[in-house]
Design a protein around this motif. Structure first.
Motif, PDB file in Angstrom:
ATOM      1  N   VAL A  25     -11.695  -5.026  24.599  1.00 17.05           N
ATOM      2  CA  VAL A  25     -13.032  -5.358  25.248  1.00 17.05           C
ATOM      3  C   VAL A  25     -14.061  -5.434  24.353  1.00 17.05           C
ATOM      4  O   VAL A  25     -15.174  -6.331  24.812  1.00 17.05           O
ATOM      5  CB  VAL A  25     -13.057  -4.684  26.361  1.00 17.05           C
ATOM      6  CG1 VAL A  25     -12.044  -4.247  27.052  1.00 17.05           C
ATOM      7  CG2 VAL A  25     -13.639  -2.839  26.032  1.00 17.05           C
ATOM      8  N   ALA A  26     -14.246  -4.809  23.234  1.00 13.28           N
ATOM      9  CA  ALA A  26     -15.431  -4.742  22.424  1.00 13.28           C
ATOM     10  C   ALA A  26     -15.560  -6.040  21.733  1.00 13.28           C
ATOM     11  O   ALA A  26     -16.522  -6.672  21.439  1.00 13.28           O
ATOM     12  CB  ALA A  26     -15.655  -3.651  21.369  1.00 13.28           C
ATOM     13  N   THR A  27     -14.474  -6.705  21.228  1.00 11.96           N
ATOM     14  CA  THR A  27     -14.267  -7.854  20.424  1.00 11.96           C
ATOM     15  C   THR A  27     -14.601  -9.000  21.472  1.00 11.96           C
ATOM     16  O   THR A  27     -15.133  -9.989  21.299  1.00 11.96           O
ATOM     17  CB  THR A  27     -12.882  -8.108  19.947  1.00 11.96           C
ATOM     18  OG1 THR A  27     -12.447  -6.898  19.094  1.00 11.96           O
ATOM     19  CG2 THR A  27     -12.588  -9.108  19.070  1.00 11.96           C
ATOM     20  N   ALA A  28     -13.911  -8.811  22.670  1.00 10.95           N
ATOM     21  CA  ALA A  28     -14.240  -9.995  23.643  1.00 10.95           C
ATOM     22  C   ALA A  28     -15.634 -10.009  23.963  1.00 10.95           C
ATOM     23  O   ALA A  28     -16.196 -11.215  24.163  1.00 10.95           O
ATOM     24  CB  ALA A  28     -13.641  -9.669  25.076  1.00 10.95           C
ATOM     25  N   ALA A  29     -16.289  -9.131  24.018  1.00 13.80           N
ATOM     26  CA  ALA A  29     -17.826  -8.948  24.404  1.00 13.80           C
ATOM     27  C   ALA A  29     -18.632  -9.506  23.246  1.00 13.80           C
ATOM     28  O   ALA A  29     -19.659 -10.474  23.530  1.00 13.80           O
ATOM     29  CB  ALA A  29     -18.389  -7.616  24.803  1.00 13.80           C
ATOM     30  N   ARG A  30     -18.316  -9.221  22.080  1.00  8.18           N
ATOM     31  CA  ARG A  30     -18.908  -9.753  21.014  1.00  8.18           C
ATOM     32  C   ARG A  30     -18.837 -11.215  21.033  1.00  8.18           C
ATOM     33  O   ARG A  30     -19.844 -12.003  20.679  1.00  8.18           O
ATOM     34  CB  ARG A  30     -18.515  -9.032  19.534  1.00  8.18           C
ATOM     35  CG  ARG A  30     -18.896  -7.605  19.438  1.00  8.18           C
ATOM     36  CD  ARG A  30     -18.622  -6.973  18.218  1.00  8.18           C
ATOM     37  NE  ARG A  30     -19.097  -5.746  17.788  1.00  8.18           N
ATOM     38  CZ  ARG A  30     -20.225  -5.173  17.382  1.00  8.18           C
ATOM     39  NH1 ARG A  30     -20.849  -6.491  16.917  1.00  8.18           N
ATOM     40  NH2 ARG A  30     -20.517  -4.257  17.231  1.00  8.18           N
ATOM     41  N   LEU A  31     -17.557 -11.730  20.904  1.00  9.74           N
ATOM     42  CA  LEU A  31     -17.222 -13.076  20.913  1.00  9.74           C
ATOM     43  C   LEU A  31     -17.855 -13.823  21.884  1.00  9.74           C
ATOM     44  O   LEU A  31     -18.488 -15.029  21.230  1.00  9.74           O
ATOM     45  CB  LEU A  31     -15.787 -13.460  20.738  1.00  9.74           C
ATOM     46  CG  LEU A  31     -15.079 -12.914  19.600  1.00  9.74           C
ATOM     47  CD1 LEU A  31     -13.495 -12.816  19.650  1.00  9.74           C
ATOM     48  CD2 LEU A  31     -15.616 -13.725  18.177  1.00  9.74           C
ATOM     49  N   ALA A  32     -17.915 -13.509  22.871  1.00 12.12           N
ATOM     50  CA  ALA A  32     -18.483 -13.860  24.145  1.00 12.12           C
ATOM     51  C   ALA A  32     -20.078 -14.171  23.995  1.00 12.12           C
ATOM     52  O   ALA A  32     -20.627 -15.334  24.178  1.00 12.12           O
ATOM     53  CB  ALA A  32     -18.158 -13.497  25.457  1.00 12.12           C
ATOM     54  N   ALA A  33     -20.787 -13.279  23.438  1.00 13.33           N
ATOM     55  CA  ALA A  33     -22.182 -13.120  23.171  1.00 13.33           C
ATOM     56  C   ALA A  33     -22.427 -14.352  21.958  1.00 13.33           C
ATOM     57  O   ALA A  33     -23.805 -14.859  22.128  1.00 13.33           O
ATOM     58  CB  ALA A  33     -22.603 -11.776  22.705  1.00 13.33           C
ATOM     59  N   ALA A  34     -21.404 -14.533  21.285  1.00  8.95           N
ATOM     60  CA  ALA A  34     -21.642 -15.596  20.159  1.00  8.95           C
ATOM     61  C   ALA A  34     -21.428 -17.003  20.934  1.00  8.95           C
ATOM     62  O   ALA A  34     -21.647 -17.830  19.897  1.00  8.95           O
ATOM     63  CB  ALA A  34     -20.895 -15.287  18.935  1.00  8.95           C
ATOM     64  N   GLY A  35     -21.000 -16.997  21.918  1.00  7.75           N
ATOM     65  CA  GLY A  35     -20.785 -18.628  22.253  1.00  7.75           C
ATOM     66  C   GLY A  35     -19.388 -18.817  22.606  1.00  7.75           C
ATOM     67  O   GLY A  35     -19.032 -20.085  23.032  1.00  7.75           O
ATOM     68  N   CYS A  36     -18.464 -17.846  22.427  1.00 11.34           N
ATOM     69  CA  CYS A  36     -16.993 -18.321  22.645  1.00 11.34           C
ATOM     70  C   CYS A  36     -16.725 -18.080  24.084  1.00 11.34           C
ATOM     71  O   CYS A  36     -17.407 -17.476  24.881  1.00 11.34           O
ATOM     72  CB  CYS A  36     -15.973 -17.527  21.840  1.00 11.34           C
ATOM     73  SG  CYS A  36     -16.338 -17.746  20.044  1.00 11.34           S
ATOM     74  N   LYS A  37     -15.586 -19.111  24.457  1.00 15.84           N
ATOM     75  CA  LYS A  37     -15.031 -18.780  25.694  1.00 15.84           C
ATOM     76  C   LYS A  37     -13.639 -17.649  25.677  1.00 15.84           C
ATOM     77  O   LYS A  37     -12.802 -18.012  24.994  1.00 15.84           O
ATOM     78  CB  LYS A  37     -14.500 -19.948  26.482  1.00 15.84           C
ATOM     79  CG  LYS A  37     -13.903 -19.960  27.754  1.00 15.84           C
ATOM     80  CD  LYS A  37     -13.358 -21.355  28.241  1.00 15.84           C
ATOM     81  CE  LYS A  37     -12.769 -21.442  29.452  1.00 15.84           C
ATOM     82  NZ  LYS A  37     -12.113 -22.582  29.940  1.00 15.84           N
ATOM     83  N   VAL A  38     -14.001 -16.698  26.306  1.00 18.93           N
ATOM     84  CA  VAL A  38     -13.028 -15.467  26.193  1.00 18.93           C
ATOM     85  C   VAL A  38     -12.431 -15.361  27.192  1.00 18.93           C
ATOM     86  O   VAL A  38     -12.822 -14.851  28.393  1.00 18.93           O
ATOM     87  CB  VAL A  38     -13.659 -14.298  25.677  1.00 18.93           C
ATOM     88  CG1 VAL A  38     -12.639 -13.465  25.056  1.00 18.93           C
ATOM     89  CG2 VAL A  38     -14.556 -15.039  24.326  1.00 18.93           C
TER      90      VAL A  38
END
Length: 575
Positions: A25-38
């Motif tokens: 969940v930490a990785t998902a939040a970070r990647l989504a914050a950077a603009g990825c569709k997670v």
């Protein structure tokens, strides 16, 4: 926080995260914050994995972690996401004392961040010189802590060459990786009692203090210097907050969604998505997959069988546990929030766990009473209690509840019998040492054993902390955050770099996020709140200017004079 998403490209990279544990969940939040569709797919109907809660009537128990250590890594995670623990409604409280350590001879030792308390406790057993040696121990473990944060937890190890970085090699000997926690601790404490007090924390990594590298005295250091903390409402509040942050960035979570396999391209060289165990559900495709499932399970059950995957099942792994979750109809103030009961035969108890893979005849065990610091954990006037008894892991990944040891004649893992023995031993030990009787006041019980840890969370051999942290299971020897041959497939969690434990896994989530964004060419799009805070913005008083020592200043003057002389003579020769 949604501004970045609005400005991002229409075609955002799609990412699937397998597993909603803390790292996932930490990785998902970070990647989504950077603009990825997670999208996160999770086997169970809850997030957090082992970092989850058990509810029984009006009682609440932490299924796994109950100690919030290395608080700086938690604060950093939330800061990187543009928020804070407090802003997300996560209120953490400091536990004092850290522990009460109980010995077989009716003696107790209080571990604390309070220096006066530690002085008094240590001098009881080792005199004035003992406290001075304790300060030396703190100095060494402080170096272990700071150097490990900088050069291990915040650095990725992509290959064996990563270990020969000059910035890392110069500190290798200082970290004492080739000596044991027990050996290093014995240099500072002269009594067997204090050597035990300052080494039991190696069990946080599921290792014996006689085998764990000396570096891991950093675990005791963070407790002594930063304290032990607990989130009101249970440890899962941290995971819940990360899930909520991810949702605000657009992360989609699919619970009750066990996957059958990680889907690969036709040539088997690239991860393209996942297929579900439910045949009625269509496969889910993505540009990239990040696996937060147990690493050994993932390599052997979710991917095509390989020699490397099989080798992981042979690697040294952490121990398991028999964990009791007891609802009591009465409070027992004799128990603090965190209690350690150490076996009389300390060394032999670790041999039973790590060599025989059984429960010791006289086990050491840990008791957590969350209701002592968080009244919401139990009804008024009652206690919720978690008892963790370290035991050996399953002999192999296919062992069942009553199977004996394959290839280990004369040894049998009868978990029903061991649970019964553990329960009786715990209750008798508590009654003998604290003169209280818990048994008649237990109104409800839940039990986790190695087989249930395995079945509930797909943990290889039921090992609750993943692969061991012996020297050849860390740094470049630990499984990498990226699959060695399959493109677009990454890993985060306890058994990959940097290692086990919630704060360590959160540090790993940051490393994996950075690696993935670089791979996707999105590193330049990291939101500004990912960047470290810039120093400055405050007028510095002359009182705050750091001064060099007189000796160092004199050395710098002499060096400047020598350099000036050499430059002058060179100038004369040239001209």
């Amino acid at each position: 926080m949604g501004e970045f998403l609005e400005k991002s490209d229409a075609r955002r990279p799609s990412i699937i995260v397998v597993g909603a544990g803390a790292g996932g969940v930490a990785t998902a939040a970070r990647l989504a914050a950077a603009g990825c569709k997670v999208t996160v797919v999770e086997k169970n109907d809850f997030s957090g994995g082992r970092c989850s809660l058990i509810h029984r009537q009006n009682y609440r128990f932490d299924q796994g972690p109950s100690l919030l250590l290395l608080p700086g890594l938690f604060h950093e995670t939330f800061h990187d996401l543009g928020t804070s623990l407090e802003d997300e409604g996560v209120h953490i409280v400091k536990c004092e004392p850290n522990y009460t350590v109980h010995f077989h001879d009716d003696t107790a030792f209080k571990m604390s961040t309070d220096i006066a308390t530690m002085k008094r406790e240590i001098e009881r057993f080792e005199g004035k010189e003992g406290f001075e040696r304790y300060l030396g121990y703190l100095q060494e473990s402080h170096r272990h802590y700071e150097l490990s944060i900088i050069h291990v937890l915040k650095k990725n190890f992509y290959s064996y060459l990563s270990m020969v970085r000059p910035t890392f090699l110069q500190y290798l000997q200082t970290l004492h990786p080739f000596e044991s926690v027990w050996g290093r601790t014995s240099m500072y404490f002269k009594t067997e009692r204090l050597r035990r007090v300052f080494t039991f924390a190696s069990m946080y990594m599921g290792m014996s203090p006689f085998d764990a590298p000396g570096t891991y005295s950093l675990l005791q250091y963070t407790e002594l210097a930063e304290g032990i903390w607990y989130p009101i409402g249970g440890f899962h509040k941290v995971v819940e907050a990360l899930v909520n942050i991810g949702s605000r960035f657009g992360v989609e979570y699919h619970y009750n969604s066990p996957i059958k396999e990680i889907q690969l391209s036709a040539d088997g060289k690239r991860a393209t998505g996942v297929t579900f165990q439910d045949p009625s559900r269509p496969p889910l495709s993505a540009d990239l997959v990040i696996c937060n499932a147990d690493l050994t399970y993932a390599y052997n059950q979710l991917l095509p069988t390989t020699t490397y995957g099989k080798s992981l099942t042979k690697r040294e792994t952490s121990c398991s546990s028999i964990s009791f979750y007891w609802a009591l109809d009465k409070q027992f103030p004799e128990l603090t929030a965190h209690n350690i009961f150490l076996a009389e035969e300390y060394g032999e108890s670790f041999d039973s766990i790590f060599k025989k893979h059984l429960i010791p005849d006289q086990p050491s065990f840990y008791i957590n009473v969350p209701s002592r610091v968080d009244p919401t954990a139990a009804p008024e006037g009652c206690d919720s209690i978690v008892v963790l008894v370290p035991v050996g892991h399953l002999f192999d990944s296919k062992s069942d509840l009553h199977e004996g040891a394959q290839g280990k004649p004369g040894i049998s893992q009868d978990w029903d019998a061991m649970v019964s023995t553990a329960r009786d031993t715990i209750l008798r030990t508590i009654e003998a040492r604290l003169k209280i009787s818990l048994g008649p006041h237990i109104i409800d019980e839940v039990v986790n054993t190695p087989p249930t840890w395995r079945d509930s969370f797909n943990l290889d051999r039921g090992a609750i902390l993943g692969l061991s942290h012996s020297f050849f299971n860390v740094l470049s020897f630990r499984p990498k955050t990226k699959h060695p041959s399959i493109k677009d497939l990454y890993f985060v969690g306890a058994s990959t770099h940097p290692g086990t434990g919630v704060p360590i896994v959160l540090a790993g989530a940051k490393l994996v996020t950075d690696q993935v964004l670089r791979h996707l060419g999105l590193h330049h799009q990291i939101p500004k709140f990912f960047s470290p805070e810039k120093k400055g913005g405050r007028n510095v008083s002359p009182l705050d200017v750091q001064q060099s020592s007189i000796v160092w200043q004199a050395f710098q003057v002499i060096l400047a004079l020598i350099m000036t002389y050499l430059l002058w003579t060179t100038f004369q020769r040239v001209y």
